[in-house]
Design a protein around this motif. Structure first.
Motif, PDB file in Angstrom:
ATOM      1  N   LEU A 131       0.846  -1.187   0.000  1.00  0.00           N
ATOM      2  CA  LEU A 131       0.000   0.000   0.000  1.00  0.00           C
ATOM      3  C   LEU A 131       0.883   1.239   0.000  1.00  0.00           C
ATOM      4  O   LEU A 131       1.796   1.364   0.808  1.00  0.00           O
ATOM      5  CB  LEU A 131      -0.907   0.013   1.234  1.00  0.00           C
ATOM      6  CG  LEU A 131      -1.892   1.189   1.332  1.00  0.00           C
ATOM      7  CD1 LEU A 131      -2.936   1.100   0.219  1.00  0.00           C
ATOM      8  CD2 LEU A 131      -2.572   1.223   2.702  1.00  0.00           C
ATOM      9  N   ASN A 132       0.588   2.159  -0.941  1.00  0.00           N
ATOM     10  CA  ASN A 132       1.339   3.403  -1.071  1.00  0.00           C
ATOM     11  C   ASN A 132       0.374   4.583  -1.026  1.00  0.00           C
ATOM     12  O   ASN A 132      -0.605   4.622  -1.776  1.00  0.00           O
ATOM     13  CB  ASN A 132       2.101   3.439  -2.394  1.00  0.00           C
ATOM     14  CG  ASN A 132       3.015   2.248  -2.577  1.00  0.00           C
ATOM     15  OD1 ASN A 132       4.114   2.206  -2.054  1.00  0.00           O
ATOM     16  ND2 ASN A 132       2.546   1.256  -3.316  1.00  0.00           N
ATOM     17  N   LEU A 133       0.675   5.558  -0.167  1.00  0.00           N
ATOM     18  CA  LEU A 133      -0.136   6.758  -0.049  1.00  0.00           C
ATOM     19  C   LEU A 133       0.704   7.965  -0.462  1.00  0.00           C
ATOM     20  O   LEU A 133       1.777   8.190   0.104  1.00  0.00           O
ATOM     21  CB  LEU A 133      -0.620   6.954   1.392  1.00  0.00           C
ATOM     22  CG  LEU A 133      -1.342   5.770   2.047  1.00  0.00           C
ATOM     23  CD1 LEU A 133      -1.784   6.151   3.456  1.00  0.00           C
ATOM     24  CD2 LEU A 133      -2.516   5.305   1.215  1.00  0.00           C
ATOM     25  N   ASP A 134       0.221   8.722  -1.429  1.00  0.00           N
ATOM     26  CA  ASP A 134       0.921   9.915  -1.901  1.00  0.00           C
ATOM     27  C   ASP A 134       0.175  11.152  -1.429  1.00  0.00           C
ATOM     28  O   ASP A 134      -0.919  11.468  -1.928  1.00  0.00           O
ATOM     29  CB  ASP A 134       1.010   9.911  -3.432  1.00  0.00           C
ATOM     30  CG  ASP A 134       1.834   8.743  -3.957  1.00  0.00           C
ATOM     31  OD1 ASP A 134       2.742   8.290  -3.240  1.00  0.00           O
ATOM     32  OD2 ASP A 134       1.556   8.273  -5.076  1.00  0.00           O
ATOM     33  N   GLY A 135       0.746  11.858  -0.446  1.00  0.00           N
ATOM     34  CA  GLY A 135       0.163  13.089   0.047  1.00  0.00           C
ATOM     35  C   GLY A 135       0.841  14.295  -0.559  1.00  0.00           C
ATOM     36  O   GLY A 135       1.825  14.172  -1.295  1.00  0.00           O
ATOM     37  N   ASP A 136       0.352  15.498  -0.244  1.00  0.00           N
ATOM     38  CA  ASP A 136       0.958  16.692  -0.811  1.00  0.00           C
ATOM     39  C   ASP A 136       2.158  17.190   0.008  1.00  0.00           C
ATOM     40  O   ASP A 136       2.790  18.179  -0.349  1.00  0.00           O
ATOM     41  CB  ASP A 136      -0.065  17.810  -1.015  1.00  0.00           C
ATOM     42  CG  ASP A 136      -0.842  18.156   0.244  1.00  0.00           C
ATOM     43  OD1 ASP A 136      -0.395  17.772   1.352  1.00  0.00           O
ATOM     44  OD2 ASP A 136      -1.885  18.813   0.125  1.00  0.00           O
ATOM     45  N   LEU A 137       2.487  16.471   1.116  1.00  0.00           N
ATOM     46  CA  LEU A 137       3.699  16.765   1.876  1.00  0.00           C
ATOM     47  C   LEU A 137       4.715  15.636   1.787  1.00  0.00           C
ATOM     48  O   LEU A 137       5.926  15.881   1.744  1.00  0.00           O
ATOM     49  CB  LEU A 137       3.348  17.010   3.353  1.00  0.00           C
ATOM     50  CG  LEU A 137       2.468  18.212   3.678  1.00  0.00           C
ATOM     51  CD1 LEU A 137       2.214  18.270   5.180  1.00  0.00           C
ATOM     52  CD2 LEU A 137       3.119  19.507   3.195  1.00  0.00           C
ATOM     53  N   ALA A 138       4.229  14.400   1.771  1.00  0.00           N
ATOM     54  CA  ALA A 138       5.122  13.232   1.764  1.00  0.00           C
ATOM     55  C   ALA A 138       4.327  12.017   1.326  1.00  0.00           C
ATOM     56  O   ALA A 138       3.103  12.065   1.161  1.00  0.00           O
ATOM     57  CB  ALA A 138       5.715  13.010   3.157  1.00  0.00           C
TER      58      ALA A 138
END
Length: 383
Positions: free
Chosen positions: A270-277
């Protein structure tokens, strides 16, 4: 207060794993197993050192000494057996998927709501410490706003045309295979960690082998086939699926599930791409979590009590470097489930509810419809 008493319906691979995890708790006794036929049940009970054996699960349900039942039967039996367990007033931990259809799942959900019983579904990947840490990062906005959710669940145990298992057959495993069997884990994990709900899907599936060769004698899941006598069988369930998803918080995602990807044994990621990290977790390397940044080197967070968020600490049991894995996730599942049974308190949200299991079935419905039509399909919401 004496030990709680548990029974296992279905003593195959996952049933045996449940037994091992339960016994590690110390306050639950596994007192009975049920198999299809008395001879098979007695053989399983002897090999697993369980005192009671039932060749018919309906006889087991009459046993007043049993508090909790684990439904580890094949998928096609989940609905009827779980229904009977609830009607007989036993606490219930079911294997996933909850049922073969959303209609059946809806019925069990409403039935369970009307009972003063503890119920749950074994989506055990919620129970890993690093999953809990990643969930805490999302909640505390460490990654920023989650924009993209990417994931896969890849296996290779059905790579060859001669590989075969009951899960392949729709009447036993359901109309989907990789979508329901392992995709359900991935969809649940993504929703649980992000706190967002999948609302729309666009799916593509493939049956890699339209014909497989079935051994004339059955075998357990993940067991290599060495039999020479086989028969050709037409395959109607998918070996592979990729699905684009939309979430109710505006984020987008893509998931891939496969049981024909060589070199992948149980590769859930599972990979989560946020706008900070970004945050990335792999089940086969479950002791680590990789946090990525644009303007500084990536960080690797290890499974260590001194490094993790406080909500993750109850899910780990040993110092850093003393690694815990899949079997510990099952132990954590049993701990959280049985704590609720023992204390008669609210169950931990780390244990998937029947409502959440019903919602997963609605996601599967939408994926199947999308694969058939080639268009985006909205996911119904459990009311």
């Amino acid at each position: 207060m004496g030990n709680l008493r548990a029974a296992i319906l279905g003593a195959g691979f996952i049933g045996q794993a449940h037994i091992e995890a339960i016994r590690r708790l110390g306050f639950v006794d596994v007192v009975a197993v049920a198999q299809n036929g008395q001879e098979k049940a007695e053989e399983a009970a002897r090999s697993l050192n369980v005192p009671k054996a039932y060749g018919n699960y309906m006889d087991l349900l009459q046993d007043k000494d049993i508090d909790v039942i684990h439904n580890c039967t094949p998928n096609y039996l989940h609905y009827e057996t779980s229904k009977q367990i609830l009607l007989h007033g036993k606490h219930l931990l079911s294997e996933k998927p909850l049922t073969l259809t959303s209609e059946e799942a809806k019925e069990l959900y409403h039935l369970a709501k009307g009972k003063d019983l503890v119920t749950g579904i074994n989506f055990n990947y919620r129970q890993f410490p690093m999953v809990q840490h990643l969930r805490g990062m999302v909640r505390e906005h460490d990654l920023g706003n989650i924009r993209i959710v990417r994931g896969h669940y890849l296996q290779d145990w059905l790579l060859y045309q001669t590989d075969y298992n009951w899960r392949i057959e729709p009447e036993y495993g359901g109309r989907t295979r990789v979508i329901g069997d392992i995709g359900s884990h991935l969809f649940d994990l993504a929703q649980y960690v992000t706190g967002a709900r999948i609302t729309e899907v666009l799916a593509d599936t493939s049956i890699v082998y339209p014909i497989r060769y079935k051994p004339l004698k059955g075998q357990q899941t993940f067991q290599a086939s060495e039999q020479k006598e086989t028969e050709p069988v037409e395959i109607k369930t998918e070996d592979y699926c990729s699905v684009l998803v939309k979430f109710d918080n505006g984020s987008r995602g893509v998931f891939t599930v496969s049981q024909v990807s060589a070199g992948n044994k149980n590769a859930l990621e599972l990979n989560l791409d946020g706008d900070l990290a970004s945050g990335s977790w792999k089940q086969e390397e479950s002791f680590r979590l990789v946090v990525g940044y644009r303007d500084k080197p990536s960080e690797t967070v290890l499974r260590d009590p001194s490094l993790l968020k406080k909500e993750a600490l109850p899910f780990l049991h040993y110092p850093g470097g003393h690694e815990e894995g899949w079997t510990e996730s099952l132990k954590n599942m049993m701990q959280n489930f049985y704590d609720a049974v023992r204390s008669k308190s609210l169950i931990s949200d780390s244990v998937a509810s029947f409502k959440e299991g019903y919602q997963i079935m609605l996601i599967i419905d939408a994926i199947v419809k999308s694969a058939d039509t080639g268009s985006w399909v909205k996911v119904e919401t459990v009311s």
